[in-house]
Scaffold this motif. Structure first.
Motif, short mmCIF file in Angstrom:
data_model
loop_
_atom_site.label_atom_id
_atom_site.label_comp_id
_atom_site.label_asym_id
_atom_site.label_seq_id
_atom_site.Cartn_x
_atom_site.Cartn_y
_atom_site.Cartn_z
N MET A 1 -15.06 -24.78 56.56
CA MET A 1 -14.54 -26.27 56.63
C MET A 1 -15.66 -26.79 57.67
O MET A 1 -16.60 -26.21 58.27
CB MET A 1 -13.81 -26.16 58.06
N ALA A 2 -15.52 -28.08 57.16
CA ALA A 2 -16.99 -28.84 57.81
C ALA A 2 -17.20 -29.09 58.99
O ALA A 2 -15.14 -28.73 60.02
CB ALA A 2 -17.13 -30.18 57.47
N PRO A 3 -17.79 -28.79 59.96
CA PRO A 3 -17.45 -28.86 61.99
C PRO A 3 -16.92 -30.73 62.22
O PRO A 3 -16.95 -31.00 61.27
CB PRO A 3 -18.68 -28.82 62.16
N TRP A 8 -21.97 -30.77 65.32
CA TRP A 8 -22.63 -29.58 64.67
C TRP A 8 -24.29 -30.98 65.08
O TRP A 8 -24.14 -31.59 64.47
CB TRP A 8 -22.53 -29.58 63.79
N LEU A 10 -27.57 -30.82 63.54
CA LEU A 10 -28.19 -30.02 62.05
C LEU A 10 -29.61 -29.83 63.07
O LEU A 10 -30.41 -29.72 62.26
CB LEU A 10 -28.25 -30.63 60.62
N ILE A 11 -29.88 -31.09 63.11
CA ILE A 11 -31.63 -31.84 63.54
C ILE A 11 -31.52 -30.19 64.58
O ILE A 11 -33.39 -30.42 64.54
CB ILE A 11 -30.87 -33.50 64.34
N ARG A 13 -30.45 -27.43 65.00
CA ARG A 13 -31.21 -26.65 64.61
C ARG A 13 -32.26 -26.34 63.75
O ARG A 13 -33.04 -24.97 63.96
CB ARG A 13 -29.96 -26.05 63.68
N ILE A 14 -32.55 -27.60 63.52
CA ILE A 14 -33.78 -27.08 62.74
C ILE A 14 -34.94 -27.17 63.48
O ILE A 14 -35.60 -26.28 63.47
CB ILE A 14 -33.69 -28.70 61.90
N LEU A 51 -23.87 -42.38 49.92
CA LEU A 51 -23.09 -42.04 49.43
C LEU A 51 -21.67 -42.72 49.20
O LEU A 51 -21.01 -43.69 50.46
CB LEU A 51 -22.66 -40.97 50.34
N THR A 54 -18.44 -43.27 51.26
CA THR A 54 -18.43 -42.99 52.62
C THR A 54 -19.70 -43.93 53.80
O THR A 54 -19.03 -45.20 54.18
CB THR A 54 -19.53 -41.46 52.94
N HIS A 309 -21.17 -39.53 60.76
CA HIS A 309 -21.10 -38.76 59.99
C HIS A 309 -20.77 -37.20 59.90
O HIS A 309 -20.38 -36.90 60.98
CB HIS A 309 -21.77 -38.91 58.37
N PHE A 310 -21.83 -36.05 59.81
CA PHE A 310 -20.97 -35.16 59.59
C PHE A 310 -22.88 -34.69 59.87
O PHE A 310 -23.69 -33.99 59.88
CB PHE A 310 -21.00 -34.10 58.58
N ARG A 311 -23.67 -35.47 60.27
CA ARG A 311 -25.32 -35.71 60.37
C ARG A 311 -25.94 -35.24 61.12
O ARG A 311 -27.51 -35.40 60.94
CB ARG A 311 -25.87 -36.77 59.59
#
Lengths: 318, 318
Positions: A1-3, A8, A10-11, A13-14, A51, A54, A309-311
């Motif tokens: 499942m998407a968080p 979350w 991501l950045i 984490r990167i 997208l 979206t 978004h999820f970004r």
């Protein structure tokens, strides 16, 4: 499942995983653009993706508008750094059901934005597939005499200024907005901007980015927020307040900047931006988080409710 | 309806419409990378997109492999110009059904390629949606002492050289190939390469690009084509000939180069590439088109049958 939305990052984490050489990459992920050393000059780069379903709806937007928006969101990142756009590349995942005229209209829209901002599209990659439209651009810019303005330089005592009016962009402005490339460079030449970001995710979210990246707190005055006519109109339709729209809708693509108090007052007096409003909406303080002060003086935390978004929080994204 | 495969060359349309200032954009759309002027140095840029179901199948590839491939295809473009990679940005359209571990594995794959080729990922944009995975990268490179090698410089009399072996990459090599960044720079330092391209669409297609862009003809010897073991294996399965696979499969990501005959022979003798083969497969002649000469001396036109998607002929794409 998407968080959950925004949960979350991501950045982060990167960033935690990647050890970038600060000499080679003076500005890494987490700002509107990254800055890399390139021989004798610095080179800024960003990438953005739109997208279908979206970021746009083809029942509402023409392909030409989508093409324009695809490049305009990256141009807005260049504006946020006060950088001068140099060139862009574009890619398209094209639904098999769409014809050549559709693809050409996408390209026309890209060309509209490219011509208007002197940022030629120098390459691209188009692939058809059986799924909805995906389109993106990456943009290269250069400082050209203005030090890139980061998100992280806001200091206690700074004033917070915003260009234009906010909210309700979904009524159409999200498709034909003007990236504030010229305005950003005018402002950055006229004063030492401490921090800047383009309002892509909504003021509540994007101001939070500036505060967090700068290690400071921010407070804004509800009565000072420049609410757009679109926000007023949307409020009549959906019952949310115009202020709520101005704080949280996102895709305004206006500039939010933090600047010393003297400079801030001077910039507003100077009227550099012609007809475009430049409004002081609050200030930077010691601490953390974002506070909004109501008309009666009531203070409450302003939670990030913008378009996320999820970004993650945007590393080199719009 | 989408046009037939390869029929519609988007890039030709973009090129026809766009007037680029050759001083600002010395190499525009239609090569492996575009070259733009950036202050005192040149900056090369490319973009590539991988779409689920078209460029990879998640039943076969791990997300880490997909992340690796996403950056490796752009690194292969840098190789084709004999350029030095500087940095990349990445974007992901992430299916909502995928979890955080999946997204992290994609990033790990990007990091694998970034670390191996000293090309840090300095920014990105991740958005979730309800459709299959789309992932792309844009890569910035610099000439660094080697003049960028174009597709358009092949001259009659040149020899055609190819690195490695060709065909059957679908058996796995398309996911873990080594972009020939190092090899390209070794070759370009050792001799004046007239033209170069990376074999992403298949030899029959990519050699056609070189011939057309250079305004020359090419002829290759069937017996000289370095056919991979994968091509042999695939031929046993599907009944096509190993040569057919080597000519048309695509995604080899080896280098095809045109170089003067003396230099060509010298490069092959020099053994600069260690264990990696460097094979002379034919020559450039006056005229147009590509001819293949069979073992018995029979000549026939070699039609482009490589992997072409719908993307035109690759302007700044893999």
């Amino acid at each position: 499942m998407a968080p959950e939305k925004g949960e979350w990052r991501l950045i982060d984490r990167i960033r935690a995983r990647t050890r970038l050489d600060p000499a080679a990459v003076p500005i890494g992920p987490g700002d509107d653009m990254a800055l890399v050393d390139l021989g004798e000059s610095g080179c800024l780069i960003t990438t953005d993706t739109l997208l279908e379903g979206t970021h746009f709806d083809l029942a509402e937007a023409t392909p030409r508008q989508v093409g324009y928006k695809a490049l305009a969101v990256s141009l807005s990142d260049a504006a946020a750094m006060a950088a001068e756009p140099v060139c862009a590349v574009a890619w398209v995942g094209l639904p098999e059901t769409r014809d050549m005229a559709f693809a050409e209209d996408l390209c026309l829209g890209l060309s509209d934005a490219a011509a208007r901002f002197a940022c030629p599209v120098v390459g691209g990659d188009v692939t058809s597939w059986r799924h909805p439209l995906a389109i993106g651009t990456s943009l290269v810019a250069r400082p050209s005499g203005v030090v890139p303005v980061r998100r992280s330089g806001a200091r206690p005592g700074d004033l917070l200024l915003v260009t234009g009016t906010l909210g309700g962009s979904v009524l159409g402005r999200h498709l034909d907005f003007v990236p504030r490339v010229k305005e950003a460079r005018l402002l950055a030449r006229a004063a030492a901007l401490h921090a800047m970001i383009d309002l892509s995710d909504g003021l509540s979210t994007d101001l939070g980015h500036v505060a967090r990246e700068s290690g400071v707190a921010a407070e804004i005055e509800a009565a000072a927020i420049p609410v757009s006519a679109d926000a007023e109109q949307l409020a009549e339709i959906d019952g949310r307040s115009p202020l709520d729209h101005a704080l949280n809708d996102g895709e305004d693509f206006e500039l939010l900047l933090a600047v010393g108090p003297e400079d801030g007052r001077r910039l507003i007096r100077a009227g550099l931006l012609g007809d475009l409003r430049l409004t002081c909406i609050g200030r930077i303080t010691e601490g953390a988080g974002v506070t909004i002060i109501g008309v009666g003086g009531h203070r409450r935390p302003l939670e990030p409710r913008g378009y996320e978004h999820f970004r993650g929080d945007g590393g080199a994204s719009a």
